[in-house]
Design an enzyme around this catalytic site. Sequence first.
Site, PDB file in Angstrom:
ATOM      1  N   GLU A 102       0.809  -1.219   0.000  1.00 26.94           N
ATOM      2  CA  GLU A 102       0.000   0.000   0.000  1.00 26.94           C
ATOM      3  C   GLU A 102       0.841   1.266   0.000  1.00 26.94           C
ATOM      4  O   GLU A 102       0.329   2.354  -0.190  1.00 26.94           O
ATOM      5  CB  GLU A 102      -0.974  -0.004   1.187  1.00 26.94           C
ATOM      6  CG  GLU A 102      -0.320   0.150   2.540  1.00 26.94           C
ATOM      7  CD  GLU A 102      -1.367   0.059   3.664  1.00 26.94           C
ATOM      8  OE1 GLU A 102      -2.454  -0.476   3.424  1.00 26.94           O
ATOM      9  OE2 GLU A 102      -1.060   0.521   4.780  1.00 26.94           O
ATOM     10  N   GLN A 142       2.499  -6.486   4.583  1.00 28.02           N
ATOM     11  CA  GLN A 142       2.582  -7.925   4.827  1.00 28.02           C
ATOM     12  C   GLN A 142       2.191  -8.289   6.263  1.00 28.02           C
ATOM     13  O   GLN A 142       1.550  -9.309   6.505  1.00 28.02           O
ATOM     14  CB  GLN A 142       4.005  -8.404   4.517  1.00 28.02           C
ATOM     15  CG  GLN A 142       4.152  -9.919   4.633  1.00 28.02           C
ATOM     16  CD  GLN A 142       5.538 -10.384   4.256  1.00 28.02           C
ATOM     17  OE1 GLN A 142       6.211  -9.769   3.426  1.00 28.02           O
ATOM     18  NE2 GLN A 142       5.972 -11.479   4.848  1.00 28.02           N
ATOM     19  N   CYS A 172       8.911  -3.297  -4.334  1.00 28.14           N
ATOM     20  CA  CYS A 172       9.271  -1.910  -3.991  1.00 28.14           C
ATOM     21  C   CYS A 172      10.675  -1.853  -3.393  1.00 28.14           C
ATOM     22  O   CYS A 172      11.350  -0.831  -3.500  1.00 28.14           O
ATOM     23  CB  CYS A 172       8.237  -1.276  -3.070  1.00 28.14           C
ATOM     24  SG  CYS A 172       8.032  -2.076  -1.480  1.00 28.14           S
TER      25      CYS A 172
HETATM   26 ZN   LIG Z   1       6.280  -0.759  -0.765  1.00 22.79          ZN
END
Ligand SMILES: [Zn+2]
Length: 215
Positions: A102, A142, A172
């Site tokens: 997110e 996570q 990311c």
């Molecule tokens: Zn991330």
Amino acid sequence: MSQDMQFLGDTMGSPPHGRPETNGGTDEEFRGLIRRQLELLGEDPDREGLKRTPQRVATALAWLTRGYEMDVAHVVNGALFDAEGATNMVMVRDIELYSLCEHHMLPFYGRAHVAYIPNGKIVGLSKLPRLVEVYARRLQVQERLTEQIASALDEVLQPMGVGVVIEAYHLCMMMRGVEKQNSKTITSAVRGLFRSDQRTREEFPTLAYSSRATG
Ligand SMILES: [Zn+2]
């Protein structure tokens, strides 16, 4: 913990279908935003290769976040069975998992291992991967994903205990040149005997991490 319950409560309380709160946005508005995003990236949204990209991205994002339209009660509906006397750990290991972080809206992916000890009820094994999907197919972190899966299973089965482990790679981290690009993030969430009983506490990671026949 109260935060977990709040997340879960939001989900369990919502109707089985229908994406919550889209502020009245339309497909057309969504496509327009993606088109504008391409412009801001310095691209020409009218060039041949990008013409249909706003529609494709809108469709892809809706699919990748379809968990908002799923709920646990609906997913396990009809797949709860009585199992008096079943008191041994049930584990489904290596459930494929794809989610979106997110913070960057980039994928993280890996495997979930989901285990529980029945307390009179069991759930169809194929439902455990679907339960993972409900929460994975949203914008996530996570840690929360792991807790939500554990809480959902705890609520729906009321078992003696629940254990969930997720091992995942985050694009990311990997794509943005952060160090340790191949590092895997491991999170776990335990409930009931998985927390309080020493034998179970030891058995769970042994089963979840024991060497795999196929990578
Ligand atoms: Zn991330």
